[in-house]
Design an enzyme around this catalytic site. Structure first.
Site, short mmCIF file in Angstrom:
data_model
loop_
_atom_site.label_atom_id
_atom_site.label_comp_id
_atom_site.label_asym_id
_atom_site.label_seq_id
_atom_site.Cartn_x
_atom_site.Cartn_y
_atom_site.Cartn_z
N ASP A 95 -35.88 56.20 -3.44
CA ASP A 95 -34.79 56.22 -4.42
C ASP A 95 -34.78 57.57 -5.14
O ASP A 95 -35.68 58.39 -4.95
CB ASP A 95 -34.94 55.05 -5.43
CG ASP A 95 -36.22 55.17 -6.27
OD1 ASP A 95 -36.42 56.20 -6.92
OD2 ASP A 95 -37.02 54.20 -6.28
N HIS A 110 -41.85 60.39 1.68
CA HIS A 110 -41.33 59.42 2.66
C HIS A 110 -39.81 59.55 2.84
O HIS A 110 -39.18 58.63 3.34
CB HIS A 110 -41.70 57.99 2.25
CG HIS A 110 -43.16 57.68 2.43
ND1 HIS A 110 -43.76 56.56 1.89
CD2 HIS A 110 -44.13 58.34 3.10
CE1 HIS A 110 -45.04 56.55 2.21
NE2 HIS A 110 -45.29 57.63 2.93
N ASN A 202 -51.30 50.62 -12.80
CA ASN A 202 -50.70 49.66 -11.86
C ASN A 202 -50.77 48.25 -12.45
O ASN A 202 -51.61 47.97 -13.29
CB ASN A 202 -51.47 49.70 -10.53
CG ASN A 202 -50.60 49.31 -9.35
OD1 ASN A 202 -49.45 49.72 -9.27
ND2 ASN A 202 -51.14 48.52 -8.44
N LEU A 203 -49.88 47.40 -11.96
CA LEU A 203 -49.84 46.02 -12.43
C LEU A 203 -51.16 45.31 -12.15
O LEU A 203 -51.63 44.50 -12.93
CB LEU A 203 -48.70 45.29 -11.71
CG LEU A 203 -48.09 44.08 -12.36
CD1 LEU A 203 -47.68 44.35 -13.79
CD2 LEU A 203 -46.87 43.64 -11.55
N ALA A 220 -45.49 49.49 -15.53
CA ALA A 220 -45.28 50.94 -15.57
C ALA A 220 -44.46 51.34 -16.80
O ALA A 220 -44.72 52.38 -17.42
CB ALA A 220 -44.59 51.40 -14.29
P1 OAD Z 1 -46.08 48.28 -2.48
O1 OAD Z 1 -45.03 47.22 -2.51
O2 OAD Z 1 -47.07 48.23 -1.36
O3 OAD Z 1 -46.94 48.24 -3.84
C1 OAD Z 1 -46.32 48.23 -5.09
C2 OAD Z 1 -47.40 48.19 -6.16
O4 OAD Z 1 -46.76 48.28 -7.41
C3 OAD Z 1 -48.26 46.92 -6.16
O5 OAD Z 1 -49.63 47.28 -6.26
C4 OAD Z 1 -47.79 46.18 -7.41
O6 OAD Z 1 -48.82 45.46 -8.04
C5 OAD Z 1 -47.33 47.32 -8.29
N1 OAD Z 1 -46.29 46.94 -9.25
C6 OAD Z 1 -45.28 46.05 -9.11
N2 OAD Z 1 -44.50 46.02 -10.20
C7 OAD Z 1 -45.04 46.91 -11.07
C8 OAD Z 1 -44.71 47.34 -12.41
N3 OAD Z 1 -43.66 46.85 -13.06
N4 OAD Z 1 -45.48 48.27 -12.98
C9 OAD Z 1 -46.56 48.79 -12.34
N5 OAD Z 1 -46.92 48.43 -11.09
C10 OAD Z 1 -46.18 47.50 -10.47
O7 OAD Z 1 -45.34 49.69 -2.56
P2 OAD Z 1 -45.91 51.14 -2.21
O8 OAD Z 1 -47.35 51.24 -2.53
O9 OAD Z 1 -44.98 52.13 -2.80
O10 OAD Z 1 -43.38 53.35 3.19
O11 OAD Z 1 -45.73 51.16 -0.64
C11 OAD Z 1 -46.13 52.31 0.06
C12 OAD Z 1 -45.24 52.50 1.26
O12 OAD Z 1 -45.23 51.29 2.03
C13 OAD Z 1 -43.78 52.72 0.94
O13 OAD Z 1 -43.47 54.07 0.61
C14 OAD Z 1 -43.11 52.32 2.22
C15 OAD Z 1 -43.87 51.06 2.50
O14 OAD Z 1 -43.98 50.68 3.83
C16 OAD Z 1 -42.50 53.61 4.15
O15 OAD Z 1 -41.47 52.99 4.27
C17 OAD Z 1 -42.92 54.73 5.05
#
Ligand code: OAD
Length: 233
Positions: A95, A110, A202-203, A220
């Site tokens: 985004d 990404h 992180n959450l 966050a």
């Molecule tokens: P994930 O969905 O794997 O993880 C999101 C993290 O954010 C989790 O650890 C949640 O606990 C945390 N979370 C959720 N809501 C939150 C909030 N309000 N405040 C703080 N933390 C919160 O997403 P990513 O780690 O970004 O890649 O995923 C990594 C990659 O996997 C993405 O870029 C995408 C995906 O496959 C590609 O598409 C190449």
């Protein structure tokens, strides 16, 4: 915050945009529960069913244009504006909420939803419209535009620059990412090895939590403004 901190690298993930209304990937009900990764996030899936993949990203491109940055994006933008040392926000997010909040030093490892990549000539184009229907590449005219999003099995953007910044970082902060996807999940270990202090916001504890000097758990939109206020003192 210690006076010895000058260079900061911040890694963000889907959790920072969750409170803006964008689904994360791995939380309950997240994108990877609704869709198979192999179908919509691999070159093989795209070769098998391009229309399905285009529709998936078209819907996400449309959705992202209807949401707004939240307090966490705004706090990072403020830090970016005020911090005199080096700073880089490396985001895994596709985004544009960091930019819309006003951040300038942002790297999309990404790729970006609001960009299209021509599979024929390799040019990247700013893009806000659907890609289903195969519009022509504005440069070469080929009907070969695909989402400018890095799929599994593809190399993320600007890895050399990211490692260079990690090497020089005094502080590495990871925000809203589960630590499940490499190479981003390995940045904390690289930063540590290069001598940076490491902090996770992180959450919940992420898969790589063990590697952080400090973990703060919460939303966050609350943790990031608090941390930025500390840093800017
Ligand atoms: P994930 O969905 O794997 O993880 C999101 C993290 O954010 C989790 O650890 C949640 O606990 C945390 N979370 C959720 N809501 C939150 C909030 N309000 N405040 C703080 N933390 C919160 O997403 P990513 O780690 O970004 O890649 O995923 C990594 C990659 O996997 C993405 O870029 C995408 C995906 O496959 C590609 O598409 C190449």
């Amino acid at each position: 915050m210690s006076d010895s901190i000058r260079n900061i690298v911040i890694l963000t993930g889907a959790g920072i945009s969750a409170e803006s209304g964008i689904d994360t990937f791995r939380d309950g009900g997240g994108l990877w529960e609704q869709h198979r990764v192999e179908d919509v996030a691999t070159p093989e899936g795209f070769a098998r069913d391009p229309a399905l993949v285009q529709r998936f990203y078209d819907a996400r491109r449309e959705a992202v244009q209807k949401v707004e940055p939240n307090a966490a994006h705004r706090a990072l933008a403020e830090l970016d504006a005020e911090w005199e040392g080096d700073l880089l926000i490396v985001t895994q997010n596709v985004d544009d909420l960091h930019e819309r909040a006003g951040a300038k030093r942002v790297l999309h490892m990404h790729g970006e939803l609001l960009s299209a990549l021509c599979a024929s000539c390799g040019q990247r184009h700013k893009w806000s419209e659907p890609l289903v229907g195969s519009p022509a590449c504005p440069d070469c005219g080929a009907e070969a535009l695909r989402p400018d999003v890095v799929w599994f099995g593809e190399m993320p953007y600007e890895m050399d620059r990211i490692y260079e910044e990690l090497r020089r970082a005094d502080l590495f902060v990871s925000i809203g990412t589960s630590g499940a996807v490499y190479p981003a999940a390995g940045f904390v270990r690289d930063a540590r090895e290069f001598g940076a202090h490491t902090l996770e916001l992180n959450l919940q504890r992420s898969e790589g939590s063990y590697w952080f000097d400090e973990t703060r758990k919460g939303r966050a939109s609350e943790l990031v403004p608090e941390w930025v206020a500390e840093v800017l003192g």
